[in-house]
Design a protein around this motif. Structure first.
Motif, PDB file in Angstrom:
ATOM      1  N   TRP A 550      12.285 -15.937  41.759  1.00  0.00           N
ATOM      2  CA  TRP A 550      13.697 -15.913  42.159  1.00  0.00           C
ATOM      3  C   TRP A 550      14.590 -15.458  41.014  1.00  0.00           C
ATOM      4  O   TRP A 550      15.805 -15.354  41.189  1.00  0.00           O
ATOM      5  N   GLY A 551      14.028 -15.239  39.849  1.00  0.00           N
ATOM      6  CA  GLY A 551      14.823 -14.841  38.699  1.00  0.00           C
ATOM      7  C   GLY A 551      14.218 -15.376  37.420  1.00  0.00           C
ATOM      8  O   GLY A 551      13.127 -15.967  37.414  1.00  0.00           O
ATOM      9  N   ILE A 552      14.919 -15.153  36.326  1.00  0.00           N
ATOM     10  CA  ILE A 552      14.461 -15.554  34.993  1.00  0.00           C
ATOM     11  C   ILE A 552      15.031 -16.924  34.657  1.00  0.00           C
ATOM     12  O   ILE A 552      16.237 -17.157  34.757  1.00  0.00           O
ATOM     13  N   ALA A 578      21.896 -11.376  35.669  1.00  0.00           N
ATOM     14  CA  ALA A 578      22.577 -10.088  35.832  1.00  0.00           C
ATOM     15  C   ALA A 578      22.846  -9.432  34.481  1.00  0.00           C
ATOM     16  O   ALA A 578      22.673  -8.210  34.325  1.00  0.00           O
ATOM     17  N   LEU A 579      23.264 -10.227  33.488  1.00  0.00           N
ATOM     18  CA  LEU A 579      23.475  -9.661  32.152  1.00  0.00           C
ATOM     19  C   LEU A 579      22.163  -9.169  31.558  1.00  0.00           C
ATOM     20  O   LEU A 579      22.116  -8.112  30.906  1.00  0.00           O
ATOM     21  N   ILE A 580      21.101  -9.918  31.776  1.00  0.00           N
ATOM     22  CA  ILE A 580      19.792  -9.490  31.282  1.00  0.00           C
ATOM     23  C   ILE A 580      19.366  -8.196  31.973  1.00  0.00           C
ATOM     24  O   ILE A 580      18.825  -7.281  31.330  1.00  0.00           O
ATOM     25  N   ALA A 581      19.616  -8.085  33.276  1.00  0.00           N
ATOM     26  CA  ALA A 581      19.290  -6.852  34.002  1.00  0.00           C
ATOM     27  C   ALA A 581      20.050  -5.666  33.428  1.00  0.00           C
ATOM     28  O   ALA A 581      19.499  -4.567  33.290  1.00  0.00           O
ATOM     29  N   LEU A 582      21.315  -5.862  33.078  1.00  0.00           N
ATOM     30  CA  LEU A 582      22.085  -4.789  32.434  1.00  0.00           C
ATOM     31  C   LEU A 582      21.459  -4.416  31.092  1.00  0.00           C
ATOM     32  O   LEU A 582      21.430  -3.238  30.712  1.00  0.00           O
ATOM     33  N   LYS A 595      13.508  -5.661  39.437  1.00  0.00           N
ATOM     34  CA  LYS A 595      12.807  -6.907  39.765  1.00  0.00           C
ATOM     35  C   LYS A 595      13.798  -8.066  39.882  1.00  0.00           C
ATOM     36  O   LYS A 595      13.724  -8.882  40.811  1.00  0.00           O
ATOM     37  N   ILE A 596      14.729  -8.129  38.942  1.00  0.00           N
ATOM     38  CA  ILE A 596      15.767  -9.160  39.008  1.00  0.00           C
ATOM     39  C   ILE A 596      16.669  -8.927  40.211  1.00  0.00           C
ATOM     40  O   ILE A 596      17.040  -9.867  40.928  1.00  0.00           O
ATOM     41  N   PHE A 597      17.061  -7.687  40.437  1.00  0.00           N
ATOM     42  CA  PHE A 597      17.885  -7.310  41.586  1.00  0.00           C
ATOM     43  C   PHE A 597      17.258  -7.864  42.873  1.00  0.00           C
ATOM     44  O   PHE A 597      17.908  -8.578  43.648  1.00  0.00           O
ATOM     45  N   GLU A 598      16.011  -7.540  43.089  1.00  0.00           N
ATOM     46  CA  GLU A 598      15.321  -7.930  44.312  1.00  0.00           C
ATOM     47  C   GLU A 598      15.246  -9.450  44.463  1.00  0.00           C
ATOM     48  O   GLU A 598      15.469 -10.001  45.549  1.00  0.00           O
ATOM     49  N   SER A 599      14.965 -10.147  43.376  1.00  0.00           N
ATOM     50  CA  SER A 599      14.770 -11.593  43.471  1.00  0.00           C
ATOM     51  C   SER A 599      16.087 -12.332  43.699  1.00  0.00           C
ATOM     52  O   SER A 599      16.148 -13.267  44.511  1.00  0.00           O
ATOM     53  N   LEU A 600      17.161 -11.942  43.018  1.00  0.00           N
ATOM     54  CA  LEU A 600      18.435 -12.625  43.208  1.00  0.00           C
ATOM     55  C   LEU A 600      19.004 -12.387  44.602  1.00  0.00           C
ATOM     56  O   LEU A 600      19.524 -13.306  45.238  1.00  0.00           O
ATOM     57  N   VAL A 601      18.928 -11.152  45.059  1.00  0.00           N
ATOM     58  CA  VAL A 601      19.424 -10.868  46.403  1.00  0.00           C
ATOM     59  C   VAL A 601      18.579 -11.616  47.431  1.00  0.00           C
ATOM     60  O   VAL A 601      19.094 -12.161  48.415  1.00  0.00           O
ATOM     61  N   GLY A 602      17.275 -11.700  47.190  1.00  0.00           N
ATOM     62  CA  GLY A 602      16.413 -12.478  48.072  1.00  0.00           C
ATOM     63  C   GLY A 602      16.805 -13.941  48.110  1.00  0.00           C
ATOM     64  O   GLY A 602      16.755 -14.590  49.165  1.00  0.00           O
TER      65      GLY A 602
END
Length: 710
Positions: A550-552, A578-582, A595-602
């Protein structure tokens, strides 16, 4: 319900907010938390109530029909957060066992909304069966005028005095004279006038023998001070004005996935609701219920994540924080000249100094983040007028950073609270136990956090760009030299080869906190990390110890204080991710960002309102189950609501540069849930662009579909 920890003023769970589905509304400095049926049951049951400037002006509001609680049919928060709509019906009604009205004979429709300092409600009762007698409808109400910190759990040895009076046949006023000698009043207006009205209830005897429906209007007005405001406008006029004043600043993104569009719509509505007009411009209040006020760090990071789509929010944040920048030393408020605000409160306890948050500056990162945002804002907009106006504030913030590096043996920016009443930890992970060593010992002394040094690096480079734009080339060169010196020293002292990551912090003796923490990901976000080390951090943060599905997590599993149910030591925060994804995107690690995008939106897909909360627990993802909720998380929360927009920028590599007059999309990659993404009205230098991203295999492509020149 929650209890505030005496050592760090945080909210500790004693009763989970997840036990009951709550509905939140906000407008300006007024917010409300309702039960799902639209009633308020404040006190031991939770944070329900109507709050104005950190005080609960209405703690109880309960509807009774025929002496019974109506049955809930549905409860809907409008997509734009403008109003709460509740549908109910009557249960079987009887007198001493003798039935007189069958269940489901009546429909009760309730509409609730807020505007300025008033809460409005319309109650419509419709009959669908014959009604042979009048039906008593009663509203019971109460106002405890509890300070928000009391609602969070603080116990006060003394309180002010309360009184109540019936003003006329249709209005009641409840007042509270606080220990701060400030009078706070709640005035309730009812239309039509009730058959019976007292200091805590109103009753109507509804005659539906001939009429098909009847309507009752309620206004609850909050006032502070002896001078009372005139009666608020009629409900219809107020609602029309409310809708007229709402703006869709962020509703310009669509995709091939309808569920993702709903997540974006909720995020846009939450940001719109939390945005508050201050004397210096728009400011996103941090979150409901605990943080509905100005927070420096939260506002800055929210503005950063929304900068590509709504730069006017950054302008309001910069102006507001510049106007509240500390100018004197005040140990009780952790204030020193040049520091940027952490938190501002207007309740009785803050005004009396019972909590230190009237204007509190106990944050180590808001000051470099403020400078960092100024540089990012100038690059995005070219608004030289705004940055010139706040340049003295930027200079004061830089001077404060320079003055504090002597606290630490290695010359890094470090924190140590000035008074025992202040926060023990002053980074974004500010729980008392969030900064620790590998063996679990709490870090002591002046603590230098990993991410704070990264922010200082980015702040000095950003300030250099501002200085150049203002013709201060010599100062710009000096700032860049300071930034480079810091970068080299940071790599030497914070990198741990054995860990394969940057350490969490250095304590007051310079001993590293050799803990695997998400803070290292912020080094990528700010750009201080070397490319090879950034790649290793990216691989580590997406490994099983950190990544839950679901995320980090904030802390890797297996660390001494790891607990997936902890506020800061194992949970998952959308803004952190989100900051880590950036940061991943900045260094070209798009697969990790996606990967973060997909898990957070999920995770948002599993929320009833398709909303990302402040945080959730860090348990590993399990098949056919959503993430585990955190018991007292704020929802909505500004920087969580902004996270999907940061994820869009991370996935598309979107970078808007005013000086270069260009929009760059670096190696766009869409997550599996999207085949197409459409960004409308992206502004640059007086023109707007529509950008369309499509997927071709594992690659993404960007197209400019429309250009409008202003």
């Amino acid at each position: 319900m929650a209890k505030a920890n005496a050592s760090d003023h945080h909210v500790e769970a004693t009763t989970s907010l997840v036990d009951r589905t709550l509905r939140a509304l906000k407008h300006g400095d007024l917010f409300a938390v309702f039960a799902k049926d639209g009633d308020c049951r404040g006190g031991e049951d939770g944070p329900d109530g109507l709050f104005y400037k950190d005080t609960r002006f209405l703690s109880g509001l309960e509807l009774r029909l025929g002496g019974s609680t109506p049955l809930l049919l549905s409860s809907v928060l409008l997509d734009d957060n403008a109003a709460l709509i509740v549908d109910q019906t009557n249960p079987d009604l009887d007198d001493e066992g003798e039935p007189w009205l069958a269940g489901d004979s009546l429909f009760i429709g309730r509409m609730k909304f807020l505007r300025h300092s008033t809460a409005y409600e319309r109650i419509v009762v419709r009959r669908f069966e014959t009604v042979v007698r009048s039906i008593p409808l009663e509203i019971r109400f109460a106002a405890d005028f509890a300070d928000l910190f009391e609602v969070r759990g603080d116990v006060r040895p003394r309180r002010g005095t309360s009184s109540a009076e019936r003003l006329d046949e249709r209005s009641v006023r409840i007042s509270y004279l606080g220990l701060d000698d400030v009078r706070r009043s709640t005035t309730l207006y009812f239309d039509p006038a009730p058959a019976a009205l007292s200091a805590d209830s109103a009753r109507w005897d509804l005659d539906l023998s001939d009429a098909e429906r009847c309507t009752i209007l309620v206004k609850v007005q909050c006032s502070i001070g002896e001078a009372l405001s005139p009666e608020p406008p009629h409900l219809v006029s107020a609602y029309r004005l409310l809708r007229k004043g709402m703006q869709d600043r962020l509703d310009r993104v669509s995709s091939s996935n309808e569920r993702f569009d709903v997540v974006l719509g909720r995020s846009a509505s939450d940001i719109g609701m939390l945005l508050t007009e201050t004397e210096s411009g728009l400011y996103p209040y941090a979150g409901v219920p605990w943080y509905s006020t100005v927070f420096g760090r939260d506002g800055i990071i929210t503005a950063m994540m929304l900068l590509w789509i709504a730069p006017e929010i950054a302008r309001g944040v910069l102006r507001t924080l510049a106007s509240s920048q500390a100018t004197a030393i005040d140990p009780s408020a952790d204030a020193e000249p040049g520091k940027i605000l952490h938190e501002m409160r207007g309740g009785e306890m803050a005004l009396l100094g019972e909590v230190p948050f009237h204007r509190y500056y106990g944050t180590i990162d808001a000051t470099p983040l403020f400078i960092m945002l100024a540089g990012m804002y100038l690059k995005r907009t070219g608004d030289l007028e705004t940055v010139r106006a706040i340049w003295p504030n930027i200079a004061a913030a830089l001077a404060w950073i320079d003055s504090k590096t002597h606290l630490h043996s290695d010359g890094f920016l470090a924190y140590s609270r000035m008074a025992e009443s202040g926060l023990a930890n002053q980074g974004w992970k500010d729980s008392f136990d969030a900064i620790f060593h590998a063996d679990g010992r709490l870090a002591e002394g002046a603590i230098a956090l990993c991410e704070v040094q990264a922010y200082v690096f980015a702040a000095r480079n950003g300030a250099a760009e501002v200085a150049d734009a203002l013709g201060r080339s010599a100062q710009a060169e000096q700032l860049r030299h300071q930034a480079e010196t810091l970068r080299v020293r940071f790599e030497e002292r914070f990198w741990d080869e054995e860990l394969g990551s940057y350490v969490l912090a250095l304590d007051g003796d310079g001993e590293p906190c050799r803990v695997l923490a998400s803070n290292a990901g912020h080094a990528l976000f700010a750009g201080i990390a070397g490319p090879e080390r950034a790649e290793r951090v990216s691989q580590l943060l997406t490994s099983r110890r950190f990544y839950s599905g679901w995320g980090i997590r904030t802390i890797a599993s297996g660390e001494a204080r790891y607990n997936p149910m902890s506020y800061h030591n194992g949970s998952i925060w959308p803004h952190d991710n989100a900051l880590i994804a950036l940061g991943f995107s900045r260094y070209g690690h798009k697969a990790a960002a996606v990967k973060i995008f997909e898990s957070l939106v999920g995770a948002a897909f599993y929320d009833e309102l398709y909303r990302l909360p402040e945080l959730f627990c860090g348990f590993s993802r399990r098949r056919k189950r959503g993430p585990t909720s955190y018991p007292v998380a704020c929802s909505p929360q500004a920087w969580a609501a902004a996270a999907p927009y940061a994820l869009i920028a991370a996935a598309t590599g979107l970078d808007i540069d005013h000086a270069r007059d260009g929009i760059e999309c670096s190696t766009p990659v869409l997550p599996p849930l999207l085949n197409a993404l459409h960004l409308q009205g992206v502004g640059l230098n007086g023109s707007t662009f529509d950008l369309r991203f499509t997927k071709h295999g594992n690659e993404g492509a960007a197209h400019v579909s429309k250009v409008r020149t202003g």
